[in-house]
Design an enzyme around this catalytic site. Structure first.
Site, PDB file in Angstrom:
ATOM      1  CG  ASP A  11      41.263  45.931  44.074  1.00 20.27           C
ATOM      2  OD1 ASP A  11      41.153  47.146  43.808  1.00 20.27           O
ATOM      3  OD2 ASP A  11      40.307  45.148  44.143  1.00 20.27           O
TER       4      ASP A  11
HETATM    5  N1  URA Z   1      37.698  44.553  40.116  1.00 22.66           N
HETATM    6  C1  URA Z   1      38.121  44.376  41.401  1.00 22.66           C
HETATM    7  O1  URA Z   1      37.344  44.108  42.294  1.00 22.66           O
HETATM    8  N2  URA Z   1      39.437  44.530  41.639  1.00 22.66           N
HETATM    9  C2  URA Z   1      40.339  44.793  40.699  1.00 22.66           C
HETATM   10  O2  URA Z   1      41.523  44.890  40.990  1.00 22.66           O
HETATM   11  C3  URA Z   1      39.890  44.959  39.373  1.00 22.66           C
HETATM   12  C4  URA Z   1      38.554  44.831  39.111  1.00 22.66           C
END
Ligand code: URA
Length: 232
Positions: A102
């Site tokens: 993310d």
């Molecule tokens: N899980 C999440 O919630 N975000 C990420 O970036 C990676 C795994």
């Protein structure tokens, strides 16, 4: 392939710089100096460029310590992508992030142009491990830890068993073997908690290099490439 392509790919330099080296007589192929940039060479030929052996690498594998504020994509009209953290001379390699973190997640992101290996690493059937350090809004109870480890409903999908190691009431590392959208955040949300900071600390059995500052990257070693099933 053309000699100038071999030299630029092997040395990580532009095609123009590679042509210049060849013109200056600084490139030898199997012991003979070749000054023709268009000469035909193949991957197994022995090249010396300016006194150094140049090995042709078909694929590139980079470990990046992704900072917040960058999206895991190759191109975006509005936001900065992780490729913006690489120098311009990488643009001709068609690198892409193998998987997604993310925009507000930090840590280990593999960048490669090896589609098959990326596909293998991301395939749910291969159960490749990903380990995240998570900071939580509320203390994680033993009961919630166990619930998440067994599998939780993250909106119509029950997660596969995961492993959590608690470091304090609100800090832990969690290892998962799948990669659903916002998975870790949703797993903690499923027990009424919230992730306030997330960092991937390991991917496919490779730990994030502690020497990499946020935004930095390095090539995987041959050993590491072997570990992830890539091509040296
Ligand atoms: N899980 C999440 O919630 N975000 C990420 O970036 C990676 C795994």
């Amino acid at each position: 392939m053309r000699l100038d392509k071999f030299v630029s790919d092997a040395m990580g330099i532009t095609r123009k710089d590679s042509k210049n080296l060849i013109k200056k007589g600084l490139v030898s192929v199997n012991g003979a100096i070749i000054k023709d940039s268009g000469a035909n060479v193949n991957e197994t030929d022995s090249l010396i460029v300016d006194g150094k052996r140049a090995e042709y690498k078909k694929f590139i594998y980079l470990m990046m310590n992704k900072p917040q504020g960058y999206i895991s994509a190759t191109d975006d009209k509005k936001q900065k992508t992780v490729l913006d953290l690489l120098p311009e001379n990488f643009s001709r390699y068609d690198l892409f992030p193998a998987g997604r973190l993310d925009i507000d997640t930090e840590g280990f992101l593999l960048l490669t142009n090896d589609g098959q290996t990326a596909h293998n690493l991301l395939s749910p059937s291969k159960k490749v491990g990903k380990e995240y350090f998570a900071r939580l809004e509320k203390p994680l109870t033993d009961k919630d830890k166990e619930t998440i480890e067994q599998g939780v409903d993250i909106g119509g999908y029950i997660t596969k068993p995961a492993k959590i190691e608690k470091h304090s009431d609100t800090e832990c590392t969690i290892t998962i073997v799948e990669g659903k959208f916002h998975q870790v955040k949703k797993m903690f949300e499923a027990v009424g908690n919230k992730v306030t900071y997330l960092k991937r600390v390991s991917f496919a059995s490779l730990p994030l290099d502690p020497n990499l500052a946020l935004g930095e990257y390095r090539y995987l070693t041959d050993e590491e490439v072997k570990t992830i099933g890539g091509t040296i």
